[in-house]
Motif scaffolding. Structure first.
Motif, short mmCIF file in Angstrom:
data_model
loop_
_atom_site.label_atom_id
_atom_site.label_comp_id
_atom_site.label_asym_id
_atom_site.label_seq_id
_atom_site.Cartn_x
_atom_site.Cartn_y
_atom_site.Cartn_z
N LYS A 118 56.87 -9.11 17.81
CA LYS A 118 56.77 -8.25 16.63
C LYS A 118 55.31 -7.92 16.34
CE LYS A 118 58.41 -5.89 13.23
NZ LYS A 118 59.31 -6.43 12.19
N VAL A 119 54.42 -8.89 16.54
CA VAL A 119 52.98 -8.65 16.37
C VAL A 119 52.52 -7.53 17.32
CG1 VAL A 119 50.67 -9.62 16.72
CG2 VAL A 119 52.40 -10.93 15.49
N LEU A 168 53.93 -4.17 16.06
CA LEU A 168 53.21 -3.68 14.89
C LEU A 168 51.83 -3.14 15.28
CD1 LEU A 168 54.09 -6.52 12.35
CD2 LEU A 168 54.90 -4.15 12.26
N THR A 169 51.21 -3.81 16.24
CA THR A 169 49.90 -3.34 16.72
C THR A 169 50.02 -1.98 17.38
OG1 THR A 169 49.19 -5.64 17.07
CG2 THR A 169 47.92 -3.93 18.16
N GLN A 177 52.27 0.18 16.74
CA GLN A 177 52.63 1.14 15.69
C GLN A 177 51.48 1.39 14.72
OE1 GLN A 177 56.13 -0.79 14.09
NE2 GLN A 177 57.51 0.34 15.45
N GLU A 226 50.01 -0.61 12.45
CA GLU A 226 50.30 -1.06 11.10
C GLU A 226 49.26 -2.06 10.61
OE1 GLU A 226 52.64 0.09 9.21
OE2 GLU A 226 53.70 1.29 10.71
N PHE A 269 48.67 -5.61 8.85
CA PHE A 269 49.37 -6.86 8.58
C PHE A 269 48.43 -8.02 8.88
CE2 PHE A 269 49.97 -6.08 13.05
CZ PHE A 269 49.96 -7.33 13.65
N ILE A 321 54.01 -13.60 9.82
CA ILE A 321 53.47 -12.27 9.59
C ILE A 321 53.52 -11.99 8.10
CG2 ILE A 321 53.84 -9.79 9.94
CD1 ILE A 321 55.04 -10.50 12.70
N TYR A 365 52.78 -8.94 5.26
CA TYR A 365 52.50 -7.52 5.05
C TYR A 365 51.71 -7.32 3.75
CZ TYR A 365 55.97 -7.00 8.72
OH TYR A 365 56.64 -7.10 9.91
N TYR A 389 45.02 -7.83 10.97
CA TYR A 389 45.19 -6.72 11.92
C TYR A 389 45.14 -5.43 11.11
CZ TYR A 389 46.83 -10.01 15.50
OH TYR A 389 46.93 -11.04 16.41
N SER A 427 44.95 -1.30 10.68
CA SER A 427 45.30 -0.09 11.40
C SER A 427 44.03 0.65 11.80
CB SER A 427 46.18 0.82 10.53
OG SER A 427 45.48 1.21 9.37
#
Length: 264
Positions: A6-7, A10-11, A13, A15, A17, A37, A39, A100, A102
Motif C-alpha cells: 500500500k505504501v 500511495l507513492t 499515486q 499521495e 501520508f 500508515i 493520512y 511521504y 506528494s
C-alpha cells in the motif's frame, strides 16, 4: 494488500501520508514490531499496538505531515514514571515517523525546447508531468515519453482546460505565443503555482491586457514572471534548472500559497 504494498501504491499515486514504524521497544509494550500508515486527516491503516500510545503517534504523524519533516518519538508506557503516559504496560517505545510528501505535478504548457529540458529534469526527480500545446507535431509521446498525459488542441487555452489543473499543479507557461490566453485560463483553477517565461516588458504588456479583461492586480501578483531562480542562467538547460529550482523551493515551504482562482 500488504501494508508496504500500500505504501508503494500511495507513492505511485503521489499521495501525502506518513509511515509510523516501531524501531525499538523495551520491557512490556502492546507490540514490539508494527507499522502504520497515517493520512493527513488522522485515519490509519495498520497498527503499532493500539491504545493511548498509538493515539499520540497518530497525532505526531499528522503534525509531521503538516511540517513535512520526519521524526522519531519515544513514549514511556508507565503512568507512574516521570514523563510517562497514562498506560500500565511499563515499557518504552520508540517510533520512526517517515513523511511521504506528494511531489509537484507539473503542467508544461508549451512543448518546445525548454519544455523538453524541463521534462528531462522532471523525469530525474520523478515529478509527474503532462504537456499542453496547440502543435500536434510537438506535443507527442515520442518527444515526451514519460508524460502522464498530452493535451493538444488548436486553442491552447482549451487544451489547458482539458488538463484540469488541481491544487497540486505547478503550471509552467513556456508557449511560443498566446501567453495571455494560457495565463488567464490557468488562473481559473486553484493551482499551487503559475510561472511564465517572458521578458519584463512582455510581462507588463500581458498583465495590462489581462487587467483590461477583469483579472485583478492581486491575482497577477501571484504569477511568477520572469520565472526561475536568479542564477544567471542563459542556456535552455540552465533556464530549466532555475525553474525547477524555484518549484523545489516553493514546494518545500511549510505553508505554500495557493493561487487564488478567477471566477469562471
Amino acid at each position: 494488500m500488504l501494508l508496504m504494498e500500500k505504501v508503494a501504491l500511495l507513492t505511485r499515486q503521489n499521495e501525502n501520508f506518513a509511515l509510523a514504524m516501531i524501531i525499538e521497544s523495551k520491557g512490556s509494550t502492546p507490540r514490539h514490531v508494527g507499522k502504520m500508515i497515517v493520512y493527513c486527516d488522522g485515519t490509519i491503516e495498520g497498527t503499532v499496538g493500539g491504545g493511548l500510545a498509538e493515539h499520540y503517534i497518530i497525532e505526531e504523524s499528522v503534525k509531521a505531515l503538516q511540517t513535512g519533516k520526519s521524526k522519531i518519538v519515544e513514549y514511556k508506557l508507565n503512568k507512574h514514571a516521570k514523563d510517562g503516559i497514562q498506560m500500565n504496560c511499563g515499557g518504552t517505545l520508540r517510533v520512526f515517523i517517515e513523511v511521504y510528501q506528494s511531489r509537484p505535478e507539473l503542467i508544461l504548457t508549451g512543448a518546445g525546447h525548454l519544455a523538453s529540458a524541463l521534462a528531462k529534469l522532471a523525469d530525474m526527480l520523478e515529478y509527474p508531468y503532462c504537456v499542453v500545446d496547440d502543435r500536434f507535431g510537438y506535443a507527442t509521446k515520442a518527444r515526451f515519453p514519460n508524460a502522464t498525459n498530452i493535451f493538444v488542441n488548436e486553442d491552447i487555452g482549451e487544451a489547458l482546460l482539458e488538463a484540469s489543473p488541481t491544487e497540486r499543479s505547478y503550471v509552467i507557461i513556456v508557449t511560443k505565443d498566446r501567453d495571455d490566453r494560457v495565463l488567464k485560463t490557468a488562473l481559473q483553477f486553484p493551482i499551487a503555482y503559475v510561472g511564465m517565461v517572458a521578458s519584463k516588458r512582455k510581462t507588463i504588456t500581458i498583465f495590462e491586457k489581462l487587467k483590461s479583461e477583469g483579472v485583478t492586480p492581486e491575482q497577477l501578483e501571484q504569477v511568477s514572471s520572469p520565472i526561475g531562480l536568479e542564477i544567471g542562467s542563459e542556456t535552455t538547460e540552465e533556464i530549466a534548472i532555475s525553474i525547477i529550482g524555484e518549484i523545489i523551493k516553493l514546494s518545500r515551504e511549510t505553508k505554500p500559497v495557493k493561487v487564488k482562482q478567477l471566477n469562471r
